[in-house]
Scaffold this motif. Structure first.
Motif, PDB file in Angstrom:
ATOM      1  N   UNK A 383       3.409  25.539 -16.903  1.00 40.75           N
ATOM      2  CA  UNK A 383       3.462  25.239 -15.471  1.00 40.75           C
ATOM      3  C   UNK A 383       2.177  24.628 -14.926  1.00 40.75           C
ATOM      4  N   UNK A 384       1.048  24.906 -15.578  1.00 43.99           N
ATOM      5  CA  UNK A 384      -0.223  24.384 -15.081  1.00 43.99           C
ATOM      6  C   UNK A 384      -0.559  23.014 -15.656  1.00 43.99           C
ATOM      7  N   UNK A 385       0.293  22.453 -16.505  1.00 44.96           N
ATOM      8  CA  UNK A 385       0.016  21.153 -17.123  1.00 44.96           C
ATOM      9  C   UNK A 385      -0.028  20.065 -16.056  1.00 44.96           C
ATOM     10  N   UNK A 386      -0.927  19.115 -16.240  1.00 47.49           N
ATOM     11  CA  UNK A 386      -1.047  18.017 -15.286  1.00 47.49           C
ATOM     12  C   UNK A 386       0.095  17.021 -15.485  1.00 47.49           C
ATOM     13  N   UNK A 458      18.980  29.239 -15.861  1.00 50.25           N
ATOM     14  CA  UNK A 458      18.513  28.109 -15.059  1.00 50.25           C
ATOM     15  C   UNK A 458      18.829  28.298 -13.580  1.00 50.25           C
ATOM     16  N   UNK A 459      19.571  29.334 -13.261  1.00 46.87           N
ATOM     17  CA  UNK A 459      20.003  29.531 -11.876  1.00 46.87           C
ATOM     18  C   UNK A 459      18.873  29.975 -10.963  1.00 46.87           C
ATOM     19  N   UNK A 460      17.787  30.422 -11.503  1.00 41.76           N
ATOM     20  CA  UNK A 460      16.680  30.883 -10.673  1.00 41.76           C
ATOM     21  C   UNK A 460      16.047  32.108 -11.279  1.00 41.76           C
ATOM     22  N   UNK A 461      15.401  32.897 -10.484  1.00 44.08           N
ATOM     23  CA  UNK A 461      14.743  34.093 -10.983  1.00 44.08           C
ATOM     24  C   UNK A 461      13.262  33.856 -11.205  1.00 44.08           C
ATOM     25  N   UNK A 462      12.579  34.905 -11.568  1.00 41.07           N
ATOM     26  CA  UNK A 462      11.125  34.823 -11.711  1.00 41.07           C
ATOM     27  C   UNK A 462      10.655  34.843 -13.153  1.00 41.07           C
ATOM     28  N   UNK A 463      11.583  34.928 -14.083  1.00 43.41           N
ATOM     29  CA  UNK A 463      11.206  35.034 -15.490  1.00 43.41           C
ATOM     30  C   UNK A 463      10.918  33.645 -16.068  1.00 43.41           C
ATOM     31  N   UNK A 464       9.885  32.981 -15.529  1.00 48.88           N
ATOM     32  CA  UNK A 464       9.553  31.619 -15.935  1.00 48.88           C
ATOM     33  C   UNK A 464       9.075  31.536 -17.383  1.00 48.88           C
ATOM     34  N   UNK A 465       8.229  32.449 -17.882  1.00 50.53           N
ATOM     35  CA  UNK A 465       7.806  32.361 -19.290  1.00 50.53           C
ATOM     36  C   UNK A 465       8.983  32.394 -20.269  1.00 50.53           C
ATOM     37  N   UNK A 466       9.983  33.233 -19.989  1.00 56.45           N
ATOM     38  CA  UNK A 466      11.154  33.297 -20.870  1.00 56.45           C
ATOM     39  C   UNK A 466      11.928  31.982 -20.831  1.00 56.45           C
ATOM     40  N   UNK A 467      12.022  31.398 -19.638  1.00 50.62           N
ATOM     41  CA  UNK A 467      12.737  30.129 -19.522  1.00 50.62           C
ATOM     42  C   UNK A 467      12.015  29.028 -20.296  1.00 50.62           C
ATOM     43  N   UNK A 468      10.686  28.982 -20.189  1.00 52.09           N
ATOM     44  CA  UNK A 468       9.906  27.984 -20.927  1.00 52.09           C
ATOM     45  C   UNK A 468      10.020  28.202 -22.433  1.00 52.09           C
TER      46      UNK A 468
END
Length: 502
Positions: A383-386, A458-468
């Motif tokens: 997420x922090x990638x330019x 992909x519907x949402x949620x806060x588990x971004x590391x798992x999605x990545x």
């Protein structure tokens, strides 16, 4: 399986050659004729490619107008793809029976009729019929340029010719959706269908001037052989079952998906048996299995299938990854993909020159290695990638494609007997489209599977590391596929002994 070296081109037509034959046209326009012919068929191919991609931006408006659900609206794309994939196998028969000019002109008239019919249609079945008509025309047209390049150009010019042609075809899907989006905003979804009309009119005018009326090899078209309708029906049923089965793996009952995929396997198995039988009896076939006895073509077909899977799969995966994984806006995704398209065009321009001097296996293997690297690099982003880093990694992948696109067809078909060139071009395009259709579903299925394994969606949620993590695993799958294709790419041919006669 090779032919004698090509004779030196003559500036005079052969005695008794028709006025609209390739020999007569070459004598009339001189050495520049082959380039005029290439630009003409490129115009028609650009129209067909644009018709396949630009309609996607009109699907929301079309769905709203006719009150369609997602499953029915998807057939606007699926109907086109099935028709295009299967009709590619008919190109050699059409060229042999009607000649280049009549076949090319017929496709342009059908493509234009599909565009006008879809634009004026008042109900959805007519829109779908128009899309099928466009798909039939696009499928027949797309193998023709490679046939002409392999016959009309000397071996030392073929790389430059296919590079010029590929640049035009690559720019069509890159620019088409952007132009289409503006048209939809200003004039509505119907304007998308009318977009191909000026291209078709220009193609018809150029075709009357520069496309020969004769069949491949310069012979007068023969009307003695009947089309293999049974083979065409089997190929259509197999392709339709495969595409529908892959979609059902994502959204339908498992038993339906299994049944459709089993039916696809049965249809393709009977299709291959039927083609072998017709070849053995000396009858015209849609797919001459002698092609696969030439190892460079057999290995090139395998590379083409994997390449189509990776290319179309990544085309689906990258925008979803950037929006759902990295949280970028739609406009930011466009900013990333546009420079990549320009890099691809530049890479093709450079590599097409190398294709006339370096072996195809070296160029294709290099491209696959670069493409593998680009997929592997995506795993390092977060997420922090330019935005610039994302653009750079996407551009690296397009450089890899730039190495592959001008070289793969040449490496697969160089060295084939001249009477197999038409079939070879049709078969290689058919395999690429099947691989591409499978690639989109494969990436979607793999992504859903890995998301479920990581407890994300992909519907949402806060588990971004798992999605990545799920996205990264799919990128690694694509990298592994490209690395696997490198094993087959070693056997691509590097020399040509084809006759210089379109």
């Amino acid at each position: 399986m090779s032919s004698p070296p090509p004779p030196a081109p003559s500036s005079q037509p052969q005695a008794g050659a028709p006025a609209n034959s390739s020999e007569a046209l070459r004598a009339r326009y001189g050495e520049r004729y082959r380039w005029l012919l290439l630009m003409t068929v490129m115009m028609g191919t650009v129209a067909s490619v644009m018709s396949s991609t630009v309609v996607n931006v009109a699907i929301p408006g079309l769905s709203h107008h006719f009150g369609l659900g997602q499953d029915r609206a998807q057939w606007v794309t699926s109907g086109f793809m099935v028709a295009m994939t299967v009709s590619m196998l008919t190109t050699p028969w059409l060229l042999a029976r009607f000649g280049y000019r009549a076949t090319y002109a017929g496709c342009m008239w059908l493509l234009m009729a599909g565009g006008l019919g879809g634009g004026f249609a008042q109900d959805f079945p007519l829109v779908l019929a128009a899309r099928v008509a466009e798909g039939l025309a696009a499928g027949v047209v797309q193998p023709i340029p490679a046939i002409i390049i392999m016959r009309a150009f000397q071996p030392q010019e073929q790389g430059r010719a296919i590079g010029l042609f590929t640049m035009g075809v690559v720019l069509a899907p890159a620019l088409g959706p952007s132009i289409g989006g503006v048209l939809v905003d200003w004039f509505g979804w119907r304007s998308i269908f009318f977009m191909v009309v000026p291209f078709c009119i220009a193609s018809l005018w150029l075709g009357r001037r520069f496309v020969p009326a004769t069949a491949p090899g310069g012979a007068v078209a023969s009307r003695s052989e009947a089309l293999d309708w049974a083979g065409l029906a089997l190929g259509t049923a197999g392709t339709l079952s495969l595409l529908d089965g892959l979609v059902s793996l994502r959204a339908g009952p498992p038993i339906r998906a299994a049944g459709l995929l089993a039916l696809a396997g049965i249809c393709f198995g009977i299709f291959l048996w039927w083609q072998a039988r017709r070849t053995r009896l000396g009858q015209a076939s849609l797919m001459n299995l002698r092609l696969f006895a030439w190892r460079p073509f057999a290995m090139g077909s395998l590379v083409t299938a994997i390449y189509g899977t990776a290319l179309f799969g990544s085309t689906y995966l990258l925008p979803v990854y950037m929006q759902m994984g990295l949280g970028l806006s739609a406009s930011s995704v466009g900013m990333v993909l546009l420079p990549s398209g320009l890099v691809l065009a530049g890479a093709i321009a450079i590599v097409s020159r190398l294709a006339d001097r370096l072996p195809a296996n070296v160029l294709v293997s290099t491209g696959l290695a670069i493409l593998t690297l680009s997929f592997a690099l995506m795993v390092t982003l977060g997420p922090s990638a330019s935005l610039w880093m994302l653009i750079a990694y996407s551009a690296i992948g397009r450089i890899g494609l730039g190495f592959i696109l001008p070289s793969l067809n040449l490496g697969s078909m160089r060295g084939l007997e001249k009477d197999l060139i038409s079939q070879a071009s049709s078969v290689i395009n058919f395999i690429r489209m099947l691989g591409g259709a499978a690639g989109v579903s494969l990436c979607a299925i793999a992504l859903e599977w890995r998301l479920a394994s990581h407890g994300a969606s992909l519907a949402g949620g806060t588990n971004l590391p798992a999605r990545l993590a799920a996205f990264n695993e799919v990128f690694l799958m694509l990298a592994a596929l490209c690395a696997l294709a490198m094993l087959a790419a070693r056997y691509l041919g590097s020399h040509s002994r084809l006759q210089n006669n379109p």
